[in-house]
Design a protein around this motif. Structure first.
Motif, PDB file in Angstrom:
ATOM      1  N   THR A  86       9.028  58.840  31.344  1.00 25.17           N
ATOM      2  CA  THR A  86       9.411  57.849  32.338  1.00 25.17           C
ATOM      3  C   THR A  86       8.612  56.560  32.181  1.00 25.17           C
ATOM      4  OG1 THR A  86       9.753  57.546  34.704  1.00 25.17           O
ATOM      5  CG2 THR A  86       7.731  58.655  34.049  1.00 25.17           C
ATOM      6  N   ALA A  87       8.993  55.558  32.928  1.00 25.35           N
ATOM      7  CA  ALA A  87       8.214  54.325  33.014  1.00 25.35           C
ATOM      8  C   ALA A  87       7.169  54.507  34.113  1.00 25.35           C
ATOM      9  CB  ALA A  87       9.135  53.149  33.345  1.00 25.35           C
ATOM     10  N   PHE A  88       5.989  53.964  33.886  1.00 26.12           N
ATOM     11  CA  PHE A  88       4.895  54.106  34.836  1.00 26.12           C
ATOM     12  C   PHE A  88       4.613  52.776  35.522  1.00 26.12           C
ATOM     13  CE2 PHE A  88       4.326  57.396  31.682  1.00 26.12           C
ATOM     14  CZ  PHE A  88       4.106  58.515  32.478  1.00 26.12           C
ATOM     15  N   ALA A  89       4.274  52.856  36.799  1.00 24.94           N
ATOM     16  CA  ALA A  89       3.982  51.653  37.584  1.00 24.94           C
ATOM     17  C   ALA A  89       2.596  51.098  37.286  1.00 24.94           C
ATOM     18  CB  ALA A  89       4.117  51.951  39.079  1.00 24.94           C
ATOM     19  N   SER A  90       1.725  51.912  36.682  1.00 22.50           N
ATOM     20  CA  SER A  90       0.389  51.424  36.342  1.00 22.50           C
ATOM     21  C   SER A  90       0.042  51.805  34.908  1.00 22.50           C
ATOM     22  CB  SER A  90      -0.666  51.998  37.298  1.00 22.50           C
ATOM     23  OG  SER A  90      -0.943  53.340  36.979  1.00 22.50           O
ATOM     24  N   ARG A  91      -0.801  50.984  34.306  1.00 28.83           N
ATOM     25  CA  ARG A  91      -1.249  51.264  32.938  1.00 28.83           C
ATOM     26  C   ARG A  91      -2.096  52.532  32.913  1.00 28.83           C
ATOM     27  NH1 ARG A  91      -5.042  49.820  28.765  1.00 28.83           N
ATOM     28  NH2 ARG A  91      -3.876  49.271  26.880  1.00 28.83           N
ATOM     29  N   ALA A  92      -2.871  52.764  33.959  1.00 27.35           N
ATOM     30  CA  ALA A  92      -3.718  53.961  34.025  1.00 27.35           C
ATOM     31  C   ALA A  92      -2.874  55.236  33.951  1.00 27.35           C
ATOM     32  CB  ALA A  92      -4.559  53.943  35.294  1.00 27.35           C
ATOM     33  N   GLU A  93      -1.739  55.260  34.659  1.00 28.89           N
ATOM     34  CA  GLU A  93      -0.851  56.429  34.605  1.00 28.89           C
ATOM     35  C   GLU A  93      -0.315  56.629  33.189  1.00 28.89           C
ATOM     36  OE1 GLU A  93       1.222  56.606  38.982  1.00 28.89           O
ATOM     37  OE2 GLU A  93       1.920  55.058  37.587  1.00 28.89           O
ATOM     38  N   ALA A  94       0.078  55.544  32.551  1.00 26.62           N
ATOM     39  CA  ALA A  94       0.595  55.633  31.186  1.00 26.62           C
ATOM     40  C   ALA A  94      -0.494  56.113  30.230  1.00 26.62           C
ATOM     41  CB  ALA A  94       1.155  54.284  30.745  1.00 26.62           C
TER      42      ALA A  94
END
Length: 71
Positions: A39-47
């Motif tokens: 999926t696409a992540f709302a934050s870089r940290a999640e990615a």
């Protein structure tokens, strides 16, 4: 085989409609060998967390199996 795992940023119209509806104009995605995974992540940290999980999984699959001697 060595796999490349990266985090890429998507801006503007590349952001999925579900995130755009939340007012997001930027998102991050994980690429494995240049192909988007997940999926696409709302934050870089999640990615980055997802990237780390991919690297762990891929590295686990490339480790040689060591046989133990009965004894």
């Amino acid at each position: 085989m060595h796999s490349q795992v990266d985090v890429a940023v998507m801006i503007g119209s590349g952001v999925p409609p579900s995130l755009q509806a939340l007012g997001k104009r930027v998102c991050w995605v994980v690429l494995v060998n240049g192909e988007r995974r997940g999926t696409a992540f709302a934050s870089r940290a999640e990615a980055q967390e997802c990237r780390a999980a991919w690297l762990e999984q891929l590295n686990a699959g490339s480790r040689p199996v060591v046989a133990r001697q009965a004894g």
